[in-house]
Design an enzyme around this catalytic site. Structure first.
Site, PDB file in Angstrom:
ATOM      1  CE  LYS A 116     -10.628  -2.092  -0.764  1.00  0.00           C
ATOM      2  NZ  LYS A 116     -10.559  -1.492   0.497  1.00  0.00           N
ATOM      3  CD  GLU A 200     -14.196  -9.315   1.518  1.00  0.00           C
ATOM      4  OE1 GLU A 200     -14.263  -9.336   0.267  1.00  0.00           O
ATOM      5  OE2 GLU A 200     -13.140  -9.062   2.116  1.00  0.00           O
ATOM      6  CD  GLU A 275      -2.895  -4.120   0.597  1.00  0.00           C
ATOM      7  OE1 GLU A 275      -2.019  -3.364   1.043  1.00  0.00           O
ATOM      8  OE2 GLU A 275      -4.113  -4.030   0.929  1.00  0.00           O
ATOM      9  CD  GLU A 288      -6.678  -2.251  -0.915  1.00  0.00           C
ATOM     10  OE1 GLU A 288      -7.419  -1.482  -1.525  1.00  0.00           O
ATOM     11  OE2 GLU A 288      -6.066  -1.916   0.106  1.00  0.00           O
ATOM     12  CG  ASN A 290      -2.793  -0.750  -2.241  1.00  0.00           C
ATOM     13  OD1 ASN A 290      -3.972  -0.393  -2.295  1.00  0.00           O
ATOM     14  ND2 ASN A 290      -2.265  -1.284  -1.168  1.00  0.00           N
ATOM     15  CG  PHE A 348      -1.830   4.947  19.455  1.00  0.00           C
ATOM     16  CD1 PHE A 348      -0.583   4.693  18.916  1.00  0.00           C
ATOM     17  CD2 PHE A 348      -2.311   4.113  20.450  1.00  0.00           C
ATOM     18  CE1 PHE A 348       0.170   3.621  19.345  1.00  0.00           C
ATOM     19  CE2 PHE A 348      -1.564   3.044  20.889  1.00  0.00           C
ATOM     20  CZ  PHE A 348      -0.322   2.800  20.333  1.00  0.00           C
TER      21      PHE A 348
END
Ligand code: ADP
Length: 672
Positions: A116, A200, A275, A288, A290, A348
Site C-alpha cells: 500500500k 493516514e 478504489e 488501493e 486491486n 454473522f
C-alpha cells in the site's frame, strides 16, 4: 485466442469464468479440493483435477500443484479469479516462466500494488489525489505520535500489506496511539507475515467509489462507469451498485482519468480496479488498486453490456482493446447483493451444512452468479460467499424494486444466509434516498434488522399473504373431509366474506377478506387490513410451496412462508415475522396483544457454530464475567471469540484446542 485454460479458483467465480469460456469456445480445467469434490464448479468444467485436502493451503494455494495440473492438461493460460493466488506475484512469475499466460497484470504491477505504501507513492507520482498522511512505514512510537499530530486526529493505522480491512485501527486521541500501534503490528504480522504499518487521515463517513480500468499491452487504457461499494460490514462489501448517486459527469471523468493515469504509471495491463474514498465535500482519495477481477464486476456488465472476462481473455491473449474511451457508455442502474452463509441472527457467524432446498430468482433484469445448488455442501474451509444477485432497472428506484423482488423470491434451506438482511438494507429509507457511507451498517442496522420500523404497508402485505395461505389451507382441509361426512340437506350457500386476526411479535392486524364468487376457488380478493384496502389476486398452485407470489394492486410481490398449524413464519422485503392467525369470535384486539417472552438462562456454553477450537482461554474453577471471551473458534477463515453468557464460576471445560465442534456442542459448563 487460447484453446484451453485452467481456472485456479472455486465457487461462483470459477463458474462465472467458465461461462464466458464456453461462449468463446475455450476449454476449461477446474481444480478442486476434497471439500469441493461434489460441488458445482468442478461439475461445470470440461475437465476437473483433484488437487488436495480441503484446507486452502494444501490445495487452492499450492502454486506448484496448480501449475503442474495446467501443464499436464495442456492449458495455455491460468485465470486466478479473485482471492487465493490472484494477487500473488510469485505465482504470476512461475506461470510466465513455464511459458503459460497469467490472465492478469504483470508480476511487477501486482507487487507494487500489493504494497500500500508503494502504491500510494506511485499514485502521487501519477498525480492522483491520496489520503493526507505519511507514505513511509512507521519506525517508532514517538515518530508515530508526531506524524499523527501533524495529520490531525482521527487517524487510521494501516498495514502496508493489507487486505480485507485486517489490522486497520482508527485512533481518535493521542493517548490511544501507542496501544493501537502495538495491536495493529501484532495483527498485521499474524495476518500478512509483515509488520509494516503507515498512518493516514481517517476520513469521516466517506463513500467507497471504485473505477474499473482495462489496459492492453499496447498502451491503450479505458475506464468504466464507477461502482459504489459503501455498504460494508467489517470492511467487507455487501451491496454494490453502479452508477453512484454521489458522482456526476465531471467527477466521473476526473476519477476515471486519475485511474487511467495510475494504470499508465504502473505499466498496467488487463483488468484492474482503482478504489477511492469520497468525502462529503466531493474530494476523492486513492485507497488501493486491486489487480484482478472484482467480486462486484457484474454490476458493470449489466449497465455496459460488456463481458469483462471476455475482455480479460482478449487482452491476455495479446489482442488490442477494441473499445475506445469515447465509446464507453452505460445504460440504467444495477445493484448487487452478496449472498453469504453468514447468520445475522447469530452475529454473522458462519453457517455450514448441505443446501437442502435451493431456488434462485430469475427474470429479465435479474442475474444470479451462484456457486451452489441443491445438494451443495458449504464447509468451514473457504469464505462464505454463496452467490450474487444482481438486478437492473432503468433508474435506481427500479433497480431497488427488482432486487427486492428477487431477494423476496430467493429460497435457501439447510443453512442460514444473509438474504433477508441484504433485503433489509436495500429497503432502508436511508439506502432508498441514497444517503450512503461506509458507516451505513453501524448507523442504520442493528443485529439482523434495520433500526427503523418497517413501513406499515409491508407489514400489511405480509399479514394478508399469511392469512390467505392459512385460509386456503383451511379450505383444502375442509374439502378433503367432505366425502367422509354424510350429506344432510342442500348444498350450503358459498360464503365470500371472512374475518381474521393476525398476531405478530409486535403487531396485531384485523383483516376482512371478500372474495369474488364468480371464479371457482376464489382467486380474486378485496382485503381490508386495519383501514387499508388491497386488491389481491392469488395464483392457483403456489400455496403448496414455501414461496408465494401474489398480485397486490397490480404489482407482483413474492413472499417466503413456512407454516405449522396457525403459526406462519414469513419473510418479505427484509422483514421476518412469525404470525399467529385466529378466526376471531370478537373484534377486540386487546385480547390478542402479544405478551413479553421470558428468557431462560442455561448453565452451559454451547458452540454457536461449527469449526475448530483454536484456543480455550479459561480453566476449571476460574471466575468469568458475562461477555468475557472464553473460547476462540476458527471457521470459514474467520476467528471468532465465544463469550460467556453469564457471570459464573467454571465447573468444567469440555473442549480443547485443535478439536472440531458442531453447532450446539457444549464447550464449557458453569456452576450457578
Ligand atoms: P483493504 O485492502 O484491507 O480492504 P482498503 O484500503 O481497501 O483496505 O480499505 C478498506 C475500507 O476501509 C475502505 O473501503 C474504507 O471503507 C475504509 N478506509 C480505508 N482508508 C480509509 C481512510 N483513510 N478513512 C476512512 N476510511 C477508510
Amino acid at each position: 485466442m487460447f484453446d484451453k485454460i485452467l481456472i485456479a479458483n472455486r465457487g461462483e467465480i470459477a463458474i462465472r469464468i467458465m461461462r464466458t469460456c464456453k461462449q468463446m469456445g475455450i476449454g476449461t480445467v477446474a481444480v478442486y479440493s476434497e471439500a469441493d469434490a461434489r460441488n458445482l464448479h468442478m461439475q461445470k468444467a470440461d475437465e476437473a483435477v483433484f488437487i488436495g485436502d480441503s484446507q486452502a493451503d494444501r490445495s487452492y494455494l499450492v502454486k506448484e500443484k496448480i501449475l503442474e495440473v495446467a501443464i499436464k492438461t495442456n492449458c495455455q493460460a491460468i485465470h486466478p479469479g479473485y482471492g487465493f493466488l490472484s494477487e500473488n506475484a510469485d505465482f504470476c512469475d512461475m506461470v510466465v516462466n513455464e511459458g503459460l499466460t497469467f490472465i492478469g497484470p504483470s508480476s511487477k504491477a501486482i507487487k507494487t500494488m500489493g504494497d500500500k505504501i508503494a502504491a500510494k507513492k506511485l499514485a502521487q507520482k501519477a498525480g492522483v489525489p491520496t489520503v493526507p498522511g505519511h507514505t513511509k512505514a512507521i519506525t517508532n512510537l514517538s515518530e508515530a505520535a508526531l506524524i499523527a499530530k501533524k495529520i490531525g486526529y482521527p487517524v487510521l493505522l494501516k498495514p502496508a500489506a493489507g487486505g480485507g480491512g485486517k489490522g486497520m485501527r482508527i485512533v481518535y486521541k493521542e493517548n490511544e496511539i501507542e496501544t493501537n500501534i502495538l495491536s495493529c503490528r501484532t495483527e498485521t504480522l499474524k495476518a500478512f507475515g509483515d509488520d509494516k504499518i503507515f498512518i493516514e487521515k481517517y476520513i469521516l463517513n466517506p463513500r467507497h467509489i471504485e473505477i474499473q480500468v482495462f489496459a492492453d499491452n499496447y498502451g491503450n487504457i479505458i475506464y468504466m462507469v464507477e461502482r459504489e461499494c459503501s455498504i460494508q460490514r467489517r470492511y467487507q462489501k455487501i451491496i454494490e451498485e453502479t452508477p453512484s448517486v454521489a458522482v456526476n459527469e465531471l467527477l466521473r471523468k476526473k476519477m476515471g482519468e486519475s485511474a487511467c493515469a495510475l494504470a499508465a504509471e504502473a505499466g498496467y495491463a488487463n483488468a484492474g480496479t482503482v478504489e477511492y474514498i469520497l468525502d462529503s465535500d466531493g474530494n476523492y482519495y486513492f485507497l488501493e488498486m486491486n489487480t484482478r477481477l472484482q467480486v462486484e464486476h457484474p454490476v458493470t456488465e449489466m449497465v455496459t453490456g460488456l463481458d469483462l472476462v471476455e475482455l480479460q481473455l482478449e487482452i491476455a491473449s495479446g489482442q488490442q482493446l477494441t473499445i475506445k474511451q469515447e465509446d464507453m457508455n452505460y445504460q440504467g442502474w444495477a445493484i448487487e447483493a452478496r449472498i453469504c452463509a453468514d447468520d445475522p441472527s447469530r452475529k454473522f457467524l458462519p453457517s455450514t451444512g448441505m443446501v437442502t432446498r435451493y431456488y434462485q430468482p430469475k427474470g429479465e433484469n435479474i442475474r444470479v452468479d451462484s456457486g451452489v445448488n441443491l445438494g451443495s455442501i458449504v464447509g468451514v474451509y473457504y469464505d462464505s460467499l454463496l452467490s450474487k444477485v444482481i438486478a437492473k432497472g432503468n433508474n435506481r428506484k427500479e433497480a431497488i424494486n427488482n432486487l427486492t423482488n428477487a431477494l423476496n423470491g430467493y429460497h435457501i434451506e439447510g443453512l442460514a444466509t444473509n438474504v433477508y438482511y441484504t433485503n433489509a438494507i436495500i429497503n432502508h429509507p436511508a439506502f432508498i434516498s441514497g444517503k450512503l457511507s461506509t458507516n451505513f451498517i453501524k448507523q442504520h442496522m442493528e443485529n439482523k434488522a434495520a433500526k427503523v420500523d418497517p413501513p406499515t404497508q409491508h407489514l400489511h402485505h405480509m399479514a394478508l399473504a399469511a392469512t390467505l395461505v392459512y385460509h386456503n389451507r383451511q379450505n383444502l382441509v375442509k374439502a378433503s373431509l367432505k366425502p367422509m361426512t354424510t350429506h344432510v340437506g342442500g348444498t350450503p350457500r358459498p360464503k365470500n366474506k371472512f374475518y381474521y386476526v393476525v398476531k405478530g411479535e409486535k403487531d396485531v392486524f384485523k383483516l376482512t377478506l371478500t372474495g369474488n364468487l364468480d371464479c371457482e376457488n376464489i382467486r380474486d380478493w378485496i382485503i381490508i387490513v386495519d383501514d387499508s384496502k388491497y386488491h389481491v389476486i392469488t395464483p392457483e398452485f403456489e400455496f403448496f410451496r414455501r414461496r408465494l407470489k401474489l398480485e397486490i394492486d397490480k404489482q407482483v410481490h413474492r413472499f417466503r412462508l413456512n407454516y405449522r398449524g396457525n403459526f406462519l413464519w414469513g419473510a418479505y422485503c427484509g422483514i421476518t415475522r412469525t404470525f399467529e392467525i385466529y378466526t376471531p369470535k370478537e373484534w377486540s384486539l386487546a385480547h390478542f396483544m402479544p405478551k413479553p417472552r421470558k428468557t431462560i438462562e442455561k448453565n452451559r456454553l454451547e458452540s454457536p457454530m461449527p469449526g475448530m477450537i483454536l484456543d480455550v482461554k479459561v480453566k476449571k474453577g476460574e471466575i468469568v464475567h458475562k461477555g468475557q471471551e472464553v473460547v476462540i473458534i476458527e471457521s470459514m477463515k474467520m476467528e471468532s471469540g465465544v463469550a460467556s453468557p453469564c457471570d459464573a464460576t467454571i465447573s468444567e471445560v469440555i473442549v480443547k484446542a485443535g478439536q472440531t465442534v458442531e453447532t450446539g456442542d457444549v464447550l464449557i459448563k458453569f456452576k450457578k
